[in-house]
Scaffold this motif. Structure first.
Motif, mmCIF file in Angstrom:
data_model
loop_
_atom_site.group_PDB
_atom_site.id
_atom_site.type_symbol
_atom_site.label_atom_id
_atom_site.label_comp_id
_atom_site.label_asym_id
_atom_site.label_seq_id
_atom_site.Cartn_x
_atom_site.Cartn_y
_atom_site.Cartn_z
ATOM 1 N N GLY A 262 -2.874 -6.433 -8.820
ATOM 2 C CA GLY A 262 -4.299 -6.629 -8.572
ATOM 3 C C GLY A 262 -4.737 -8.048 -9.200
ATOM 4 O O GLY A 262 -5.953 -8.293 -9.425
ATOM 5 N N GLN A 263 -3.777 -8.956 -9.789
ATOM 6 C CA GLN A 263 -4.032 -10.171 -10.156
ATOM 7 C C GLN A 263 -4.615 -11.197 -9.185
ATOM 8 O O GLN A 263 -5.484 -12.030 -9.700
ATOM 9 C CB GLN A 263 -2.982 -10.690 -11.280
ATOM 10 C CG GLN A 263 -2.816 -9.901 -12.095
ATOM 11 C CD GLN A 263 -1.367 -10.162 -13.105
ATOM 12 O OE1 GLN A 263 -0.533 -10.652 -12.462
ATOM 13 N NE2 GLN A 263 -1.243 -9.837 -14.363
ATOM 14 N N LEU A 264 -4.038 -11.160 -7.841
ATOM 15 C CA LEU A 264 -4.087 -12.052 -6.966
ATOM 16 C C LEU A 264 -4.628 -11.217 -5.601
ATOM 17 O O LEU A 264 -4.296 -10.255 -5.550
ATOM 18 C CB LEU A 264 -2.935 -12.853 -6.621
ATOM 19 C CG LEU A 264 -2.526 -14.101 -7.446
ATOM 20 C CD1 LEU A 264 -1.425 -14.506 -6.788
ATOM 21 C CD2 LEU A 264 -3.842 -15.411 -7.330
ATOM 22 N N LYS B 119 -9.869 -14.801 -14.894
ATOM 23 C CA LYS B 119 -8.510 -14.744 -14.153
ATOM 24 C C LYS B 119 -8.839 -15.690 -12.898
ATOM 25 O O LYS B 119 -9.343 -15.011 -12.081
ATOM 26 C CB LYS B 119 -7.843 -13.812 -14.120
ATOM 27 C CG LYS B 119 -7.178 -13.232 -15.478
ATOM 28 C CD LYS B 119 -6.189 -12.027 -15.116
ATOM 29 C CE LYS B 119 -5.373 -11.706 -16.445
ATOM 30 N NZ LYS B 119 -4.535 -10.673 -16.400
ATOM 31 N N VAL B 120 -8.138 -16.576 -12.551
ATOM 32 C CA VAL B 120 -8.186 -17.396 -11.356
ATOM 33 C C VAL B 120 -6.650 -17.644 -11.019
ATOM 34 O O VAL B 120 -6.036 -17.910 -11.816
ATOM 35 C CB VAL B 120 -9.081 -18.680 -11.459
ATOM 36 C CG1 VAL B 120 -10.652 -18.274 -11.738
ATOM 37 C CG2 VAL B 120 -8.643 -19.572 -12.291
ATOM 38 N N PRO B 121 -6.336 -17.959 -9.601
ATOM 39 C CA PRO B 121 -5.291 -18.442 -9.152
ATOM 40 C C PRO B 121 -4.850 -19.742 -9.688
ATOM 41 O O PRO B 121 -5.668 -20.663 -9.848
ATOM 42 C CB PRO B 121 -5.347 -18.584 -7.638
ATOM 43 C CG PRO B 121 -6.445 -17.535 -7.446
ATOM 44 C CD PRO B 121 -7.393 -17.895 -8.422
ATOM 45 N N ASP C 115 0.723 -1.254 0.057
ATOM 46 C CA ASP C 115 -0.097 -0.047 0.016
ATOM 47 C C ASP C 115 0.805 1.302 -0.052
ATOM 48 O O ASP C 115 0.244 2.358 -0.362
ATOM 49 C CB ASP C 115 -0.672 0.111 1.170
ATOM 50 C CG ASP C 115 -2.135 -1.065 0.823
ATOM 51 O OD1 ASP C 115 -2.132 -1.447 -0.135
ATOM 52 O OD2 ASP C 115 -2.909 -1.274 2.131
ATOM 53 N N THR C 116 1.984 1.255 0.351
ATOM 54 C CA THR C 116 3.051 2.335 0.375
ATOM 55 C C THR C 116 3.721 2.573 -0.949
ATOM 56 O O THR C 116 4.419 3.561 -1.131
ATOM 57 C CB THR C 116 4.050 1.941 1.273
ATOM 58 O OG1 THR C 116 5.005 1.088 0.971
ATOM 59 C CG2 THR C 116 3.531 1.731 2.772
ATOM 60 N N HIS D 37 4.820 -14.062 -7.237
ATOM 61 C CA HIS D 37 3.532 -14.190 -6.417
ATOM 62 C C HIS D 37 3.215 -12.596 -5.560
ATOM 63 O O HIS D 37 1.862 -12.315 -5.989
ATOM 64 C CB HIS D 37 3.717 -14.838 -5.171
ATOM 65 C CG HIS D 37 2.458 -15.132 -4.117
ATOM 66 N ND1 HIS D 37 1.466 -15.687 -4.360
ATOM 67 C CD2 HIS D 37 2.476 -14.458 -2.926
ATOM 68 C CE1 HIS D 37 0.702 -15.527 -3.308
ATOM 69 N NE2 HIS D 37 1.269 -14.757 -2.497
ATOM 70 N N VAL D 38 4.157 -11.743 -5.344
ATOM 71 C CA VAL D 38 3.802 -10.619 -4.665
ATOM 72 C C VAL D 38 3.725 -9.722 -6.108
ATOM 73 O O VAL D 38 2.815 -8.703 -5.775
ATOM 74 C CB VAL D 38 5.155 -9.929 -3.819
ATOM 75 C CG1 VAL D 38 5.064 -8.667 -3.589
ATOM 76 C CG2 VAL D 38 5.368 -10.996 -2.729
ATOM 77 N N ASN D 39 4.012 -9.609 -6.946
ATOM 78 C CA ASN D 39 3.964 -8.852 -8.095
ATOM 79 C C ASN D 39 2.446 -9.032 -8.658
ATOM 80 O O ASN D 39 1.846 -8.200 -8.756
ATOM 81 C CB ASN D 39 4.869 -9.286 -9.317
ATOM 82 C CG ASN D 39 4.873 -8.116 -10.476
ATOM 83 O OD1 ASN D 39 5.136 -6.932 -10.272
ATOM 84 N ND2 ASN D 39 4.509 -8.723 -11.793
#
Length: 457
Positions: free
Chosen positions: A412-414, A377-379, A308-309, A405-407
């Protein structure tokens, strides 16, 4: 939470980033909003930033899981100040080849042994004798599911036993002497025409439902006993005038088996863990223990707080690190690898909308999301490409990269989810979390995420 930064040598391109990585370990504390220096002020260069933060964790006793036919009998008796007293007993039926030659009425018994093919040894003080006993079941092992906290009744007195010192030997066949009374009874029924117990497997299992293998309290060691032709009863006999003994095998080939756990955590930090599926705060130290089914839940909300930062950044590398783990005996090996399962508040695995399978954090370089049949789109939930927290004995740490994963969360994909750490990896043929009593403990302040990211100036 602390943030760290390092000065960057004013070199162009990859050389600058390389120099940054080389001095990362001696970086100083700084606010994440101000870390990083432009590589060439006034030009469109890249600022490289570093962030380090911790994740909190709790312990979870998983729901009882099926241990039928796991491939190994887990036989151990361990005591630990965190996990308490844990005993694992292996239960199995037996098998014989109905077409094999049986001794005639005139056969003379030479000897009889119970063999155990030991394929793993994990514990303490392996230079001291460990004791194992084999007991006849007094109830049948049925064609049903057995779970890790199930048990069967068996005779108190063993029909075979041994004291054995492993030292450096971790792969051997133990030869347990069988008591005389059992030998005489068993051989008498085995002889052709003497009894009906060996007519077929059904009559045999009515006579001999199976066995349980136990270890001695205080030995603090667990072995894995492989099932098959090398584990079972070996009968040696001859006829008058013979110079060579004949052999009849009753083994555990194609035999139903399971492992049962007894746990007493009274007076330990995990003594408060009484309900399966519930998260428990047990203090600064958390831990996992296989087959007991005690796992770790990781609160990943600090990832959201960090993301969020940020805006307009590229993640160069994100590493999840757990450890150093708490010290344990040199022969008491920890769990070797783990995957991260997405879980809900009740610690139930989140599942794919495509096939209902559990969702795992995917390894770097693999698609983190895929399209379902409706184009949504799903995980991605492919277990074979799950990110693996691998243990390094040199550093005493579990580590894996979670950059992709973090990217995907940042883009907003995951949706960020909490994780349950589970002691299994795609490389193993069977679920390792059900095949030992391996464990580890770690201070929560050593569950850490390290991020290197770039931002265009």
């Amino acid at each position: 939470m602390m943030s760290f930064s390092a000065s960057i040598i004013a070199l162009p391109g990859k050389l600058a980033i390389s120099a940054f990585l080389s001095i990362l370990l001696i970086s100083s504390c700084s606010d994440p909003a101000t870390v990083g220096l432009e590589l060439a002020p006034g030009n469109n260069q890249i600022g490289v930033f570093y962030k380090d933060f911790n994740l909190n964790a709790q312990v979870v006793l998983l729901d009882s899981f099926n241990t039928v036919n796991s491939g190994l009998l887990i036989v151990g008796n361990e005591e630990d100040e965190f996990f308490g007293k844990t005993e694992s007993i292996g239960y199995s039926r037996m098998f014989f080849d109905g077409a094999a030659e049986k001794p005639l009425a005139s056969a003379i018994l030479d000897s009889m042994f119970f063999n155990m093919e030991v394929v793993s040894v994990n514990g303490s003080n392996l230079d001291r004798p460990k004791r194992y006993t084999v007991h006849r079941l007094t109830e049948p092992l049925l064609d049903t599911l057995y779970y890790n906290f199930d048990a069967l009744s068996f005779e108190e007195n063993p029909f075979a036993s041994i004291n054995f010192t492993f030292n450096e030997e971790k792969d051997t066949i133990l030869r347990l002497p069988i008591i005389k009374e059992f030998q005489e009874e068993f051989f008498g029924k085995l002889k052709v025409g003497r009894a009906s117990e060996f007519e077929n497997l059904f009559t045999f299992r009515q006579y001999f439902p199976g066995f349980a293998i136990k270890s001695r309290t205080g030995d603090n060691t667990t072995i894995g006993v492989d099932l098959g032709g090398n584990t079972g009863i070996a009968v040696f006999y001859h006829y008058e005038g013979d110079t060579v003994s004949k052999r009849f095998n009753v083994n555990t080939f194609s035999s139903r088996s399971f492992n049962g756990i007894k746990s007493n955590r009274t007076g330990t930090p995990t003594g408060v863990v009484t309900e399966s599926g519930k998260s428990y705060d047990v203090g600064s130290i958390v831990g996992m223990k296989s087959t007991l089914a005690m796992a770790i839940r990781v609160d990943t909300s600090p990832i959201d707080a960090f993301l969020d930062t940020l805006s307009g950044v590229i993640f160069n590398q994100v590493v999840l690190s757990i450890g150093e783990i708490e010290s344990q005996d040199v022969n008491n090996n920890p769990i070797t690898g783990m995957v991260m399962v997405y879980v809900n508040r009740e610690n139930k695995p989140l599942t794919s909308s495509i096939n209902g399978a559990p969702l795992y954090v995917q390894t770097d370089g693999q698609p983190q999301v895929i399209f379902d049949q409706n184009g949504n789109k799903v995980p991605n939930n492919i277990f074979l490409s799950a990110a693996i927290l691998s243990y390094d004995p040199a550093t005493k740490k579990f580590q894996t990269r979670i950059t992709s994963h973090v990217n995907a969360i940042f883009r907003g994909q995951l949706q960020r989810q909490d994780w349950l750490l589970y002691g299994n990896t795609p490389q193993t043929e069977r679920d390792d979390f059900k095949r030992s009593l391996r464990q580890f403990k770690v201070n929560q302040n050593k569950i850490n995420v390290q991020v290197i990211y770039s931002k265009s100036r």
